[in-house]
Write an enzyme that holds these catalytic residues in place. Structure first.
Site, short mmCIF file in Angstrom:
data_model
loop_
_atom_site.label_atom_id
_atom_site.label_comp_id
_atom_site.label_asym_id
_atom_site.label_seq_id
_atom_site.Cartn_x
_atom_site.Cartn_y
_atom_site.Cartn_z
N GLN A 247 -31.00 86.49 18.22
CA GLN A 247 -31.23 87.75 18.92
C GLN A 247 -30.71 88.95 18.13
O GLN A 247 -30.96 90.09 18.49
CB GLN A 247 -30.54 87.72 20.30
CG GLN A 247 -30.89 86.53 21.15
CD GLN A 247 -32.35 86.47 21.49
OE1 GLN A 247 -32.93 87.43 22.01
NE2 GLN A 247 -33.00 85.35 21.20
N SER B 26 -40.86 91.48 18.74
CA SER B 26 -40.91 92.73 19.51
C SER B 26 -42.34 93.17 19.75
O SER B 26 -43.22 92.97 18.90
CB SER B 26 -40.17 93.83 18.75
OG SER B 26 -40.33 95.08 19.40
N TYR C 184 -38.73 99.61 12.16
CA TYR C 184 -38.21 98.52 13.00
C TYR C 184 -39.35 97.57 13.36
O TYR C 184 -39.23 96.35 13.19
CB TYR C 184 -37.56 99.07 14.27
CG TYR C 184 -37.43 98.02 15.35
CD1 TYR C 184 -36.53 96.98 15.22
CD2 TYR C 184 -38.23 98.07 16.49
CE1 TYR C 184 -36.43 96.00 16.19
CE2 TYR C 184 -38.13 97.10 17.47
CZ TYR C 184 -37.23 96.06 17.32
OH TYR C 184 -37.14 95.08 18.29
N LYS D 139 -40.05 93.39 12.19
CA LYS D 139 -40.37 92.28 13.09
C LYS D 139 -41.75 91.71 12.79
O LYS D 139 -41.96 90.49 12.78
CB LYS D 139 -40.30 92.76 14.54
CG LYS D 139 -38.90 93.12 15.01
CD LYS D 139 -37.99 91.90 15.05
CE LYS D 139 -36.65 92.18 15.65
NZ LYS D 139 -35.79 90.96 15.70
N VAL E 197 -37.36 95.75 27.81
CA VAL E 197 -36.36 94.98 28.55
C VAL E 197 -35.30 95.93 29.10
O VAL E 197 -34.84 96.84 28.42
CB VAL E 197 -35.71 93.92 27.65
CG1 VAL E 197 -34.81 93.00 28.48
CG2 VAL E 197 -36.78 93.10 26.92
N LYS F 117 -25.84 100.45 24.05
CA LYS F 117 -26.99 100.85 23.24
C LYS F 117 -27.17 102.37 23.20
O LYS F 117 -27.98 102.88 22.43
CB LYS F 117 -28.27 100.18 23.75
CG LYS F 117 -28.25 98.67 23.62
CD LYS F 117 -29.53 98.04 24.15
CE LYS F 117 -30.72 98.40 23.28
NZ LYS F 117 -31.96 97.71 23.73
N GLY G 26 -46.60 114.75 30.47
CA GLY G 26 -47.71 113.91 30.04
C GLY G 26 -48.01 114.02 28.55
O GLY G 26 -47.71 115.02 27.91
N CYS G 27 -48.58 112.94 28.01
CA CYS G 27 -49.02 112.91 26.61
C CYS G 27 -50.08 111.83 26.49
O CYS G 27 -50.22 110.97 27.36
CB CYS G 27 -47.86 112.62 25.67
SG CYS G 27 -47.13 110.98 25.87
#
Length: 313
Positions: A76, A117, A140, A144, A169, A177, A202-203
């Site tokens: 992990q 991920s 990142y 992965k 998650v 974090k 919004g986007c």
């Protein structure tokens, strides 16, 4: 012995507790405590030993462990910051480290269950575990993605290898974090500070707070990891999400419902996130279900309620 890398982190510490609940306590936790507050995640965990990630890798490569005594490795540990752009660090920490563990496990026939991920998908909206639908938006996600690709090149396996593509998650033990903690965590803090819950305007064609993510409760993630531990004949890369996207407004309203107060304020969408932000994620669970795993995931309403009870106890 079971080894959990990243065992002092968010998902890792919850996984250790899940193993404890099954009666496992011969657990080696591997992590790095540069962020020392992570120790708190281990205080109520029963473990046999702790090693720094560098020390562990050195000892592993030196043959210091009795491989036959290792029942499984849950990998992990990783740098999970989507805003980290030091590619050299990211690839060394997430990619090269994973390769070393993978080959060790294959050499000694040890089950290897690792964290991939949903960031591997990038802007694609299919979310199916196939190369045609993958295209990470940050380094990142690339780290992965590249390890998943490396695994795909090794079709002849001597032991179980499972990559779990975690979606969004959330849940207990993520406070360390900081800015990368879940929206549920931050909204809980905001409502206690000011009764005002801040969401992005919004986007990408979505209304205010209507961007959609597959929010998955950490307890469900632990259950999926342990399901694969129980089914060592199953290998592959699998999505680990609920299979149902929900809005950020849903999360905010669940927090408001728990506290019985608060209101949402929409803030401008940050310039630095434009072009590298996933406005929609939703796990395709066809491959997971095909293994026989029929775990029923919690909705945002169910998971956030549990999380608020834990955070505010």
């Amino acid at each position: 012995m079971i080894i959990v890398t990243g065992g002092a982190g968010f998902i890792g510490s919850n996984l250790v507790l899940g193993l404890n609940a099954r009666g496992y306590d011969d657990i080696l936790v591997v992590d790095h405590l540069t962020n020392g507050v992570k120790y708190r995640n281990l205080v109520d965990c029963k473990i046999a030993d702790y090693l720094d990630r560098s020390t562990f890798l050195e000892r592993l490569q030196q043959g210091a462990f009795h491989a036959e005594a290792i029942e499984a490795i849950f990998h992990q540990g990783a740098c999970s910051s989507t805003t980290e752009w030091d590619g050299r660090y990211m690839m060394d920490n997430n990619y090269e480290y994973s390769k070393t563990l993978f080959h060790y496990c294959q050499s000694h026939k040890i089950p290897f269950i690792y964290a991939s991920s949903a960031a591997t998908y990038g802007a694609d909206l299919t979310f199916k575990e196939e190369l045609a639908y993958e295209g990470p938006l940050n380094v990142y996600g690339y780290s992965k993605f590249q390890f998943d690709q490396y695994l795909r090149r090794h079709s002849k396996l001597t032991a179980q290898v499972v990559g779990l593509r975690y979606f969004n998650v959330y849940g207990p033990r993520e406070a360390h974090k900081g800015s990368m903690a879940s929206v549920a965590f931050h909204l809980n803090n905001q409502i206690k500070d000011s009764d005002e819950l801040r969401l992005f305007e919004g986007c990408d064609g979505y209304g205010n707070g209507e961007q959609r993510r597959d929010f998955v409760y950490v307890g469900d993630v632990v259950d999926i990891n342990l399901w694969f531990l129980d089914h060592p004949q199953v290998s592959g890369i699998y999505n680990c999400g609920t299979g149902r996207s929900q809005t950020f407004n849903d999360v905010a309203n669940a927090v408001i419902r728990y506290h019985q107060r608060g209101h949402i304020k929409y803030i401008p969408f940050p310039e630095h996130l434009k072009g590298c932000y996933q406005s929609f994620t939703e796990a395709n669970l066809d491959n997971l279900r095909s293994t026989g795993c029929q775990h029923q995931f919690k909705s945002v309403e169910q998971g956030v309620q549990l999380y608020m009870e834990w955070l505010n106890r």
